[in-house]
Design an enzyme around this catalytic site. Structure first.
Site, mmCIF file in Angstrom:
data_model
loop_
_atom_site.group_PDB
_atom_site.id
_atom_site.type_symbol
_atom_site.label_atom_id
_atom_site.label_comp_id
_atom_site.label_asym_id
_atom_site.label_seq_id
_atom_site.Cartn_x
_atom_site.Cartn_y
_atom_site.Cartn_z
ATOM 1 N N TYR A 1 0.804 -1.223 0.000
ATOM 2 C CA TYR A 1 0.000 0.000 0.000
ATOM 3 C C TYR A 1 0.838 1.275 0.000
ATOM 4 O O TYR A 1 0.309 2.368 0.159
ATOM 5 C CB TYR A 1 -0.994 -0.007 1.161
ATOM 6 N N CYS A 2 2.146 1.138 -0.169
ATOM 7 C CA CYS A 2 3.012 2.317 -0.311
ATOM 8 C C CYS A 2 3.052 2.745 -1.773
ATOM 9 O O CYS A 2 3.136 1.918 -2.672
ATOM 10 C CB CYS A 2 4.433 1.993 0.139
ATOM 11 N N HIS A 3 3.002 4.045 -1.979
ATOM 12 C CA HIS A 3 3.106 4.584 -3.332
ATOM 13 C C HIS A 3 4.557 4.539 -3.802
ATOM 14 O O HIS A 3 5.484 4.613 -2.992
ATOM 15 C CB HIS A 3 2.604 6.035 -3.361
ATOM 16 N N MET B 1 8.170 5.587 5.400
ATOM 17 C CA MET B 1 8.272 4.137 5.210
ATOM 18 C C MET B 1 9.554 3.781 4.464
ATOM 19 O O MET B 1 10.191 2.764 4.756
ATOM 20 C CB MET B 1 7.045 3.584 4.479
ATOM 21 N N GLU B 2 9.954 4.627 3.538
ATOM 22 C CA GLU B 2 11.210 4.417 2.821
ATOM 23 C C GLU B 2 12.400 4.562 3.765
ATOM 24 O O GLU B 2 13.383 3.821 3.649
ATOM 25 C CB GLU B 2 11.317 5.398 1.648
ATOM 26 N N ASP C 1 23.814 -10.268 8.073
ATOM 27 C CA ASP C 1 24.224 -11.274 7.090
ATOM 28 C C ASP C 1 25.737 -11.305 6.911
ATOM 29 O O ASP C 1 26.340 -12.376 6.853
ATOM 30 C CB ASP C 1 23.557 -11.019 5.743
#
Length: 143
Positions: A61-63, A97-98, A112
């Site tokens: 739902y992120c653009h 969000m980014e 990792d």
């Protein structure tokens, strides 16, 4: 997905941060650039940037927004690496969000790259943990 077509374009900035806790010997290997897979911080900078650019592919739902700048910074402590990501855009929706995705990707990549140094005799990671991922600041300025 939310319809943002009626929203005004604004200059937007978001900063997120988080930490990975590691053994002191692992921190020393990172500082001395003696990790087998390469320069942990530089590779993690690239991974964080890639995660930021691909957020819309990971979170449905992120653009897909135009990212104008990504700054990935590291603070290496005695038993942790703190990652801070600041992103900028001029668009109709926020970029937090980014920023969170950038931090998360960089932290996961650190894990990792150093996991062989962190494992105990049973193959577990008793001291390794990622925590504190959060948005430190979000700004919106009309253009």
């Amino acid at each position: 997905m939310i319809n943002i077509s009626e929203k005004a374009i604004s200059a937007r900035t978001a900063t997120a941060t988080g930490r990975i806790h590691l053994r002191r010997s692992t921190i020393q290997a990172i500082r001395e650039k003696k990790v087998k897979k390469g320069d942990v911080l530089e590779v993690s900078r690239v991974v964080g940037t890639q995660h930021a650019k691909n957020t819309f592919l990971q979170i449905p739902y992120c653009h897909n927004i135009p990212i104008e700048g990504v700054d990935v910074d590291f603070n290496v402590g005695e038993d942790y690496v703190e990652v801070s990501c600041t992103l900028t855009t001029t668009y109709k929706t926020g970029i937090e969000m980014e920023a969170i995705s950038c931090v998360s990707g960089a932290l996961i990549n650190i894990w990792d790259m150093v996991k062989y140094l962190e494992k105990d005799e049973s193959g577990n990671y008793p001291e390794t943990r990622i925590d504190g991922i959060h948005v430190v600041e979000k700004r919106k300025t009309p253009v």
